[in-house]
Motif scaffolding. Structure first.
Motif, PDB file in Angstrom:
ATOM      1  N   ALA A 162       0.784  -1.379   0.078  1.00  0.00           N
ATOM      2  CA  ALA A 162      -0.058   0.140   0.144  1.00  0.00           C
ATOM      3  C   ALA A 162       0.802   1.092   0.063  1.00  0.00           C
ATOM      4  CB  ALA A 162      -0.784   0.130   1.340  1.00  0.00           C
ATOM      5  N   ASP A 163       0.410   2.164  -0.798  1.00  0.00           N
ATOM      6  CA  ASP A 163       0.961   3.699  -0.872  1.00  0.00           C
ATOM      7  C   ASP A 163      -0.024   4.470  -0.601  1.00  0.00           C
ATOM      8  OD1 ASP A 163       3.852   3.093  -1.150  1.00  0.00           O
ATOM      9  OD2 ASP A 163       3.768   2.808  -3.177  1.00  0.00           O
ATOM     10  N   PRO A 164       0.212   5.551   0.278  1.00  0.00           N
ATOM     11  CA  PRO A 164       1.523   5.944   0.873  1.00  0.00           C
ATOM     12  C   PRO A 164       1.782   5.036   2.052  1.00  0.00           C
ATOM     13  CG  PRO A 164      -0.133   7.473   1.439  1.00  0.00           C
ATOM     14  CD  PRO A 164      -0.876   6.615   0.473  1.00  0.00           C
ATOM     15  N   ARG A 165       2.752   4.482   2.654  1.00  0.00           N
ATOM     16  CA  ARG A 165       3.135   4.035   3.907  1.00  0.00           C
ATOM     17  C   ARG A 165       2.815   4.737   5.027  1.00  0.00           C
ATOM     18  NH1 ARG A 165       8.453   0.460   2.546  1.00  0.00           N
ATOM     19  NH2 ARG A 165       7.281  -1.604   1.784  1.00  0.00           N
ATOM     20  N   VAL A 166       3.248   6.205   4.936  1.00  0.00           N
ATOM     21  CA  VAL A 166       3.108   7.020   5.838  1.00  0.00           C
ATOM     22  C   VAL A 166       2.081   8.313   5.242  1.00  0.00           C
ATOM     23  CG1 VAL A 166       4.081   8.899   7.309  1.00  0.00           C
ATOM     24  CG2 VAL A 166       5.368   6.783   6.878  1.00  0.00           C
ATOM     25  N   ALA A 167       0.950   8.554   5.704  1.00  0.00           N
ATOM     26  CA  ALA A 167       0.077   9.386   5.254  1.00  0.00           C
ATOM     27  C   ALA A 167       0.363  10.593   5.555  1.00  0.00           C
ATOM     28  CB  ALA A 167      -1.365   9.331   6.002  1.00  0.00           C
ATOM     29  N   PRO A 168       0.171  11.559   4.549  1.00  0.00           N
ATOM     30  CA  PRO A 168       0.425  12.983   4.723  1.00  0.00           C
ATOM     31  C   PRO A 168      -0.278  13.616   5.937  1.00  0.00           C
ATOM     32  CG  PRO A 168       0.174  12.631   2.531  1.00  0.00           C
ATOM     33  CD  PRO A 168      -0.218  11.354   3.287  1.00  0.00           C
ATOM     34  N   VAL A 169       0.086  14.585   6.605  1.00  0.00           N
ATOM     35  CA  VAL A 169      -0.576  15.211   7.731  1.00  0.00           C
ATOM     36  C   VAL A 169      -1.786  16.007   6.910  1.00  0.00           C
ATOM     37  CG1 VAL A 169      -0.527  17.057   9.520  1.00  0.00           C
ATOM     38  CG2 VAL A 169       1.453  15.425   9.362  1.00  0.00           C
ATOM     39  N   GLY A 170      -2.965  15.653   7.468  1.00  0.00           N
ATOM     40  CA  GLY A 170      -4.032  16.389   6.992  1.00  0.00           C
ATOM     41  C   GLY A 170      -4.355  17.675   7.835  1.00  0.00           C
ATOM     42  N   ASP A 171      -4.398  17.663   8.964  1.00  0.00           N
ATOM     43  CA  ASP A 171      -5.055  18.786  10.051  1.00  0.00           C
ATOM     44  C   ASP A 171      -3.807  18.987  10.892  1.00  0.00           C
ATOM     45  OD1 ASP A 171      -6.496  20.670  11.159  1.00  0.00           O
ATOM     46  OD2 ASP A 171      -7.651  19.107  12.310  1.00  0.00           O
ATOM     47  N   PRO A 172      -2.950  19.542  10.519  1.00  0.00           N
ATOM     48  CA  PRO A 172      -1.442  19.931  11.386  1.00  0.00           C
ATOM     49  C   PRO A 172      -1.837  20.788  12.589  1.00  0.00           C
ATOM     50  CG  PRO A 172      -1.076  21.083   9.503  1.00  0.00           C
ATOM     51  CD  PRO A 172      -2.595  20.449   9.143  1.00  0.00           C
ATOM     52  N   GLU A 173      -1.055  20.544  13.806  1.00  0.00           N
ATOM     53  CA  GLU A 173      -1.111  21.532  14.891  1.00  0.00           C
ATOM     54  C   GLU A 173      -0.726  22.662  14.536  1.00  0.00           C
ATOM     55  OE1 GLU A 173      -2.227  20.395  18.024  1.00  0.00           O
ATOM     56  OE2 GLU A 173      -2.697  18.525  17.235  1.00  0.00           O
ATOM     57  N   PRO A 174      -1.140  23.811  15.182  1.00  0.00           N
ATOM     58  CA  PRO A 174      -0.553  25.383  14.487  1.00  0.00           C
ATOM     59  C   PRO A 174       0.917  25.236  14.402  1.00  0.00           C
ATOM     60  CG  PRO A 174      -2.353  25.390  16.592  1.00  0.00           C
ATOM     61  CD  PRO A 174      -1.832  23.819  16.351  1.00  0.00           C
ATOM     62  N   GLU A 175       1.802  24.997  15.322  1.00  0.00           N
ATOM     63  CA  GLU A 175       3.301  24.904  15.052  1.00  0.00           C
ATOM     64  C   GLU A 175       3.640  24.173  13.666  1.00  0.00           C
ATOM     65  OE1 GLU A 175       7.364  23.473  17.148  1.00  0.00           O
ATOM     66  OE2 GLU A 175       5.755  24.073  18.559  1.00  0.00           O
ATOM     67  N   VAL A 176       2.990  22.916  13.418  1.00  0.00           N
ATOM     68  CA  VAL A 176       3.398  22.306  12.277  1.00  0.00           C
ATOM     69  C   VAL A 176       2.887  22.801  11.036  1.00  0.00           C
ATOM     70  CG1 VAL A 176       3.285  19.959  10.968  1.00  0.00           C
ATOM     71  CG2 VAL A 176       3.512  20.249  13.370  1.00  0.00           C
TER      72      VAL A 176
END
Length: 193
Positions: free
Chosen positions: A7-21
């Motif tokens: 399966a790809d992606p193996r690491v899902a992109p951040v969808g709703d990041p914390e404010p600092e990120v």
């Protein structure tokens, strides 16, 4: 070449990041809509590392001493040799802006293609660092006749940085944005290398 993944992606992109990120992501490259690229949204799973990765990557793209066209020739060769379609796609666009013609970009994929000596030595340098983690005396001398010591250091680290990025992109299964180019028609990564 990359392994096939279940399966790809193996690491899902951040969808709703914390404010600092989210603040860090706002400083990265984005697509035409301003959405941070998938590489950065995926790397955001490790924000401290992403911050440092972006500093070095940003240095190469905006503050380095190597001319942009030469830098992009090298990065495209690394992407090709590493089988990293994501890196290839992004740097096709960057390479065009740096002055590479589409024909030259496709020619990067042919290890036997004729190049002017100034370009051939750059591609040979990328291949040698990838294959031997070193440069031959002949290649070093040819490069030293053209580049400063600062540029030579940058060139070798450039190859290593983009090889590292390719390994991350391939292993994490980062998916390229849909509007990006893929591999050249009829070619697959690593053909003939």
């Amino acid at each position: 070449m990359p392994f096939p993944h279940a399966a790809d992606p193996r690491v899902a992109p951040v969808g709703d990041p914390e404010p600092e990120v989210a603040e860090m992501l706002a400083k990265t490259l984005g697509d035409d809509r301003g959405v941070p690229l998938a590489i950065f949204r995926t790397m955001a799973r490790h924000p401290r590392m992403m911050k440092r990765f972006n500093v070095l990557g940003g240095f190469f793209l905006t503050r380095g001493d190597l001319p942009a066209r030469e830098r992009e020739l090298v990065v495209l060769r690394v992407a090709w040799r590493s089988g990293c379609e994501y890196e290839w796609a992004q740097h096709v666009l960057i390479g065009r802006r740096a002055g590479l013609a589409d024909e030259e970009i496709v020619r990067v994929t042919d290890p036997d293609a004729p190049w002017p000596p100034a370009d051939a030595v750059l591609l040979r340098a990328a291949d040698e660092v990838l294959d031997h983690t070193d440069l031959s005396d002949a290649t070093w001398a040819e490069l030293a006749g053209r580049f400063t010591e600062t540029q030579l250091v940058e060139l070798v680290v450039l190859v290593g940085f983009y090889r590292m990025a390719a390994g991350f992109l391939n292993a994490a299964g980062v998916q390229k944005e849909e509007d990006l180019p893929g591999w050249p028609t009829g070619f697959r990564p690593g053909d003939g290398t």
